[in-house]
Scaffold this motif. Structure first.
Motif, short mmCIF file in Angstrom:
data_model
loop_
_atom_site.label_atom_id
_atom_site.label_comp_id
_atom_site.label_asym_id
_atom_site.label_seq_id
_atom_site.Cartn_x
_atom_site.Cartn_y
_atom_site.Cartn_z
N VAL A 1 21.04 92.15 -74.89
CA VAL A 1 19.68 91.62 -74.86
C VAL A 1 19.52 90.63 -73.71
CG1 VAL A 1 18.00 90.21 -76.11
CG2 VAL A 1 19.27 92.00 -77.32
N ALA A 2 20.49 89.74 -73.55
CA ALA A 2 20.43 88.74 -72.49
C ALA A 2 20.47 89.39 -71.10
CB ALA A 2 21.58 87.75 -72.64
N THR A 3 21.27 90.44 -70.96
CA THR A 3 21.39 91.13 -69.68
C THR A 3 20.10 91.87 -69.34
OG1 THR A 3 23.77 91.40 -69.96
CG2 THR A 3 22.68 92.88 -68.40
N ARG A 4 19.52 92.50 -70.32
CA ARG A 4 18.24 93.20 -70.09
C ARG A 4 17.18 92.21 -69.62
NH1 ARG A 4 14.00 94.46 -73.83
NH2 ARG A 4 12.70 96.19 -73.08
N ARG A 5 17.14 91.03 -70.22
CA ARG A 5 16.18 90.02 -69.81
C ARG A 5 16.51 89.49 -68.40
NH1 ARG A 5 12.61 87.90 -73.20
NH2 ARG A 5 12.64 88.56 -75.39
N ALA A 6 17.79 89.33 -68.11
CA ALA A 6 18.19 88.83 -66.79
C ALA A 6 17.79 89.81 -65.69
CB ALA A 6 19.70 88.59 -66.77
N LEU B 1 13.52 94.44 -62.91
CA LEU B 1 13.97 95.76 -63.31
C LEU B 1 13.84 95.87 -64.83
CD1 LEU B 1 17.23 96.18 -61.18
CD2 LEU B 1 14.92 96.96 -60.65
N ALA B 2 12.97 96.75 -65.29
CA ALA B 2 12.75 96.94 -66.72
C ALA B 2 13.55 98.15 -67.17
CB ALA B 2 11.26 97.13 -67.02
N VAL B 3 14.67 97.90 -67.84
CA VAL B 3 15.54 98.99 -68.29
C VAL B 3 15.71 98.94 -69.80
CG1 VAL B 3 16.79 98.98 -66.10
CG2 VAL B 3 17.70 97.67 -68.04
N GLU B 4 16.19 100.03 -70.34
CA GLU B 4 16.50 100.11 -71.76
C GLU B 4 17.71 99.25 -72.10
OE1 GLU B 4 16.93 104.08 -73.30
OE2 GLU B 4 15.75 104.88 -71.64
N ASP C 1 9.70 99.77 -73.90
CA ASP C 1 8.45 99.00 -73.94
C ASP C 1 8.77 97.61 -73.36
OD1 ASP C 1 6.22 97.51 -74.47
OD2 ASP C 1 6.07 98.09 -76.58
N PRO C 2 8.25 97.29 -72.19
CA PRO C 2 8.62 96.02 -71.54
C PRO C 2 7.89 94.80 -72.08
CG PRO C 2 7.08 97.20 -70.16
CD PRO C 2 7.36 98.10 -71.34
N SER C 3 7.09 94.97 -73.13
CA SER C 3 6.27 93.85 -73.61
C SER C 3 7.12 92.69 -74.13
CB SER C 3 5.32 94.32 -74.72
OG SER C 3 6.04 94.81 -75.84
N ASP C 4 8.38 92.93 -74.51
CA ASP C 4 9.22 91.86 -75.01
C ASP C 4 10.02 91.18 -73.91
OD1 ASP C 4 10.89 93.98 -74.48
OD2 ASP C 4 12.11 93.76 -76.28
N LEU C 5 9.73 91.52 -72.64
CA LEU C 5 10.44 90.91 -71.53
C LEU C 5 9.69 89.76 -70.89
CD1 LEU C 5 11.78 94.14 -69.78
CD2 LEU C 5 13.12 92.47 -71.06
N ALA C 6 8.45 89.57 -71.25
CA ALA C 6 7.63 88.52 -70.62
C ALA C 6 8.19 87.13 -70.93
CB ALA C 6 6.20 88.63 -71.12
#
Length: 315
Positions: free
Chosen positions: A262-267, A274-277, A310-315
């Motif tokens: 989770v932390a890496t995806r956010r980083a 970069l919005a990845v799974e 769904d990138p909505s949780d990356l904001a």
């Protein structure tokens, strides 16, 4: 088993059908846990359908169309989402029908995309294994060609073509890091690289560890599946091909916790946009969290392999 010749044959079949791999340096490497190593990203999430799986689907379709062995009922497959998307895309591109079985828990973004590719989508059960059983029954009754998300030599060889493209752009790469679910991408990558002396690091979530558990047991075994990345990496059992290739001394199997994924995806989002799974982020999480520590000067390429999120949780 598959070898480099199978991957090379797949590359010839799908040339012009898939998007070229984009490879970029990830400098500075230190914030990503690579220390004094050189780090590159292989941006395979830019591929058709958002994942490497388009390569395997294109290869499988090309083989059966060339051999005139594609049934009237088309292709059927079970998937957590990504393999189904690739199958549906390849079917649409070649005028073939696709019936895709996915768990009812599959991400809505993936199910919606399946419909865009005009697949006959069937929601079954809560795990990939449930969808797989349903696809097998459908193939037996309808005569459709039963594809597989990862345990098929043409699928794995097709996936491995990205490794050949990576080598052309980064011929000095020492190590390639990939996320592992059922083992298709790993098997293809290992088949392409091990004979060339390139190390492969196989990364799995702590609670989706089909390959790691197989190596521990000495044979493929069923595992429990419980991870934020389960929609992409949630196979209960690794393929025999992946297991055999993973026994090579150039292969390392490592595990990463969900919190690090989770932390890496956010980083990746906040630092690189970069919005990845989660499944794609798992590979880089092995470096950020220390599950794999490169040597000084080692050139490491991390495959970021999926963007159906769904990138909505990356904001």
């Amino acid at each position: 088993m598959i070898g480099p010749e199978d991957v090379e044959a797949a590359a010839r079949r799908i040339e012009g059908r898939v998007r070229p791999l984009v490879v970029t340096p990830a400098e500075p490497a230190a914030p990503f846990g690579a220390g004094a190593a050189r780090l590159s990203f292989a941006l395979e999430f830019l591929q058709h359908t958002g994942t490497f799986k388009a390569r395997g689907a294109a290869n499988l379709a090309a083989v059966h169309l060339a051999e005139h062995s594609m049934p009237e009922a088309g292709i059927t497959i079970a998937s957590g989402g990504n393999a189904g998307l690739a199958c549906a895309w390849a079917a649409l591109a070649t005028g073939t029908r696709a019936t895709v079985f996915v768990p009812a828990t599959a991400p809505a973004v993936k199910v919606a995309k399946l419909h865009e590719y005009r697949a006959d989508v069937r929601l079954v059960g809560t795990e990939y294994a449930h969808a797989l059983e349903a696809s097998q029954e459908f193939a037996e009754k309808s005569g459709a060609l039963l594809s597989h998300a990862y345990d098929n030599p043409y699928i794995a060889a097709g996936a491995g073509t990205l490794a050949l493209e990576l080598l052309r752009q980064a011929p000095d790469v020492d190590t390639v890091v990939v996320s592992v679910g059922g083992g298709g991408l790993f098997a293809g990558t290992a088949a392409a690289l091990l004979a060339r002396g390139v190390r492969v690091v196989a990364v799995e979530p702590e609670h989706c560890r089909a390959l790691n558990a197989a190596l521990e047991a000495g044979e493929p075994v069923d595992v429990e599946v419980d991870s934020v990345a389960a929609d992409a990496l949630g196979a209960r059992r690794i393929s025999r091909t992946a297991f055999e290739l993973a026994r090579d001394p150039l292969v390392s199997s490592v595990l990463v916790p969900d919190a690090e994924i989770v932390a890496t995806r956010r980083a990746l989002w906040h630092g690189r946009r970069l919005a990845v799974e989660s499944g794609a982020a798992a590979a880089l999480a092995a470096l950020r969290g220390g599950a794999y520590t490169p040597a000084a000067g080692e050139h490491v390429a991390v495959v970021l392999c999926g963007a159906n999120t769904d990138p909505s949780d990356l904001a």
